[in-house]
Every structure is written in structure tokens, then in C-alpha cells.
Design an enzyme around this catalytic site. Structure first.
Site, mmCIF file in Angstrom:
data_model
loop_
_atom_site.group_PDB
_atom_site.id
_atom_site.type_symbol
_atom_site.label_atom_id
_atom_site.label_comp_id
_atom_site.label_asym_id
_atom_site.label_seq_id
_atom_site.Cartn_x
_atom_site.Cartn_y
_atom_site.Cartn_z
ATOM 1 N N ASP A 74 0.878 -1.158 0.000
ATOM 2 C CA ASP A 74 0.000 0.000 0.000
ATOM 3 C C ASP A 74 0.915 1.207 0.000
ATOM 4 O O ASP A 74 1.868 1.280 0.774
ATOM 5 C CB ASP A 74 -0.938 0.005 1.211
ATOM 6 C CG ASP A 74 -2.180 0.850 0.933
ATOM 7 O OD1 ASP A 74 -2.803 0.669 -0.131
ATOM 8 O OD2 ASP A 74 -2.526 1.712 1.760
ATOM 9 N N ASP A 161 3.221 10.263 -10.456
ATOM 10 C CA ASP A 161 4.600 10.388 -10.942
ATOM 11 C C ASP A 161 4.893 11.695 -11.701
ATOM 12 O O ASP A 161 5.970 12.270 -11.504
ATOM 13 C CB ASP A 161 4.980 9.186 -11.829
ATOM 14 C CG ASP A 161 5.317 7.947 -11.001
ATOM 15 O OD1 ASP A 161 5.542 8.070 -9.791
ATOM 16 O OD2 ASP A 161 5.342 6.844 -11.579
HETATM 17 P P1 ITT Z 1 -3.618 -2.268 -5.302
HETATM 18 O O1 ITT Z 1 -4.440 -3.184 -6.182
HETATM 19 O O2 ITT Z 1 -2.250 -2.847 -5.057
HETATM 20 O O3 ITT Z 1 -4.300 -1.816 -4.063
HETATM 21 P P2 ITT Z 1 -3.706 0.547 -6.033
HETATM 22 O O4 ITT Z 1 -3.541 1.164 -7.382
HETATM 23 O O5 ITT Z 1 -4.987 0.710 -5.302
HETATM 24 O O6 ITT Z 1 -3.315 -0.983 -6.227
HETATM 25 P P3 ITT Z 1 -2.284 1.767 -3.768
HETATM 26 O O7 ITT Z 1 -3.527 1.749 -2.981
HETATM 27 O O8 ITT Z 1 -1.056 1.205 -3.142
HETATM 28 O O9 ITT Z 1 -2.480 1.047 -5.168
HETATM 29 O O10 ITT Z 1 -1.861 3.205 -4.271
HETATM 30 C C1 ITT Z 1 -2.574 4.350 -3.990
HETATM 31 C C2 ITT Z 1 -2.401 5.370 -5.062
HETATM 32 O O11 ITT Z 1 -1.094 5.928 -4.934
HETATM 33 C C3 ITT Z 1 -2.504 4.884 -6.501
HETATM 34 O O12 ITT Z 1 -3.820 4.960 -6.960
HETATM 35 C C4 ITT Z 1 -1.636 5.870 -7.233
HETATM 36 O O13 ITT Z 1 -2.361 7.038 -7.536
HETATM 37 C C5 ITT Z 1 -0.598 6.247 -6.199
HETATM 38 N N1 ITT Z 1 0.661 5.526 -6.390
HETATM 39 C C6 ITT Z 1 1.019 4.315 -5.868
HETATM 40 N N2 ITT Z 1 2.257 3.993 -6.248
HETATM 41 C C7 ITT Z 1 2.697 5.021 -7.024
HETATM 42 C C8 ITT Z 1 3.890 5.274 -7.722
HETATM 43 O O14 ITT Z 1 4.906 4.424 -7.718
HETATM 44 N N3 ITT Z 1 3.985 6.416 -8.401
HETATM 45 C C9 ITT Z 1 2.986 7.308 -8.429
HETATM 46 N N4 ITT Z 1 1.813 7.138 -7.820
HETATM 47 C C10 ITT Z 1 1.673 6.004 -7.114
#
Ligand code: ITT
Length: 201
Positions: A74, A161
């Protein structure tokens, strides 16, 4: 040995496959699956109030539903001028019911519009969780510091990003190649530690 990457996020899967080991210390091949291999599984609930809780929920869900050792992350963006927002709510910052990257980025720019460059400090944090049969969950964390730009820069990566300027790299994460991002990112810093644990399995 099989490991489930307990995520639907294709960008994360691509990054993780480049960080995680292909064999364990015994030389056995590790086969990585993801939720894409289980299309009938509903999304896990992300009801926790911290990144660590949500990472644990996703990894435990993957293990419970498939019986396979499961790895989840997360990730949250912490913006100091916004008292830590969007934080654990980074995915659904603009809309409570869905993750919309362009809308999230627009909202971030709007909320930060009164703030000058030196007031736009931020960090990305990844909490990684590995759920092992028997119930143990191992956690690792990775963080990278930077600031939120005033305009979009770069085409690569995903999510926030194009707005996240990495101080130590002198460019946004979206201006980096996949290889460059994977050398310094929050996700890399969490999962390179997890890679060492996985090799011992
Ligand atoms: P899961 O299925 O793994 O939950 P998710 O897309 O919901 O995937 P997260 O809850 O971990 O992922 O991420 C929350 C948000 O943070 C995601 O929607 C992106 O907008 C942002 N995010 C996560 N990792 C990132 C990265 O490496 N670079 C830029 N934005 C990122």
C-alpha cells in the site's frame, strides 16, 4: 515456489517483477502470479487507517483466497502543506469510489496552488507486507523525498509520478525510465528488503 502479488495494478506488477528474485537461496524457481490470474476474485477491502494495515489486509486476503504466499503493498503520497494528505487515501483522493489518476493530480495541483515551491515538500511511502502460511505477516517500508511540481513533467510511470519531483534525482518520477525509477523509488526501497526475505523461503 509460487508467490501471489496481491494487486490488480499492472504498473505495480511490472515494477515488482523487476525487483523481486527469480530463485530462492536453494535455487528453486519462484513463479509470480497476481490477481489477474484470479479474475473472479473480488477486490480486497482497503479498510485500514494506515498504509501498513492496508498492506496487511491485501496480503492476508490473497493468502486466504488462494492458499499461495502473498505479497502486497500500500503506497501513499504525503504532502506536508496538506497535513499529510492524501496519505492513505491516495488512490481515491478525487472521488471516494474510484481511483482516477488525472482527477487526483488535478485536485492535488488545485489544493497546492496557494503554496510556493519551497512549501511543496512531499514524500512517497510504500508499506510492503508478506503473508506466510501459518499467519505470520512480515513488513518492510520504503520512502523517497521530494516536492510537488507546479506543472506536469514527464510521460512515464503512473499515478502521481508526473507531479512528484525527486530531490536526489533532479527530475520527476515520470521523467525517469522504468529502470531509473526502480533504482530509487519508495517501492524499490521496500521490496529490495523483502527480496532478501523471499530468498530464504
Ligand atoms: P492495489 O491493487 O495494489 O491496491 P492501487 O492502485 O490501489 O493498487 P495503492 O492503494 O497502493 O495502489 O496506491 C494508492 C495510489 O497511490 C494509486 O492509486 C496511485 O495514484 C498512487 N501511487 C502508488 N504507487 C505510485 C507510484 O509508484 N507512483 C505514483 N503514484 C503512485
Amino acid at each position: 515456489m509460487k508467490i501471489l502479488l496481491a494487486t490488480h495494478n499492472k504498473h505495480k506488477i511490472a515494477e515488482l517483477l523487476k525487483i523481486l528474485p527469480q530463485t530462492n537461496n536453494k535455487g528453486e524457481e519462484i513463479i509470480y502470479l497476481s490477481f489477474a490470474d484470479f479474475p473472479l476474485l473480488p477486490e480486497p477491502e482497503e479498510a485500514g487507517s494506515t498504509l501498513k494495515e492496508n498492506a496487511a489486509l491485501k496480503a492476508a486476503y490473497g493468502l486466504r483466497k488462494t492458499g499461495i504466499i502473498s505479497l502486497a503493498d500500500d503506497t501513499g503520497l504525503t504532502v506536508d502543506a496538506l497535513n499529510g494528505a492524501p496519505g492513505v487515501h491516495s488512490a481515491r483522493y478525487a472521488y471516494p469510489d474510484r481511483a482516477d489518476y488525472p482527477a487526483n493530480n488535478e485536485k492535488l495541483l488545485k489544493e497546492l496552488s496557494p503554496f510556493k515551491k519551497e512549501q511543496r515538500s512531499a514524500s512517497f511511502t510504500t508499506s510492503a507486507a508478506l503473508a506466510l502460511p501459518g499467519g505470520e505477516i512480515i513488513f518492510k517500508e520504503g520512502k523517497v523525498k521530494g516536492f510537488i511540481t507546479q506543472e506536469y513533467k514527464g510521460e512515464n510511470g503512473f499515478g502521481y509520478d508526473p507531479l512528484f519531483f525527486v530531490t536526489e534525482a533532479g527530475k520527476t518520477m515520470a521523467e525517469m525510465t522504468a529502470e531509473e525509477k526502480n533504482k530509487i523509488s519508495h517501492r524499490f526501497r521496500a521490496f529490495k528488503q523483502m527480496a532478501e526475505i523471499i530468498k530464504t523461503l
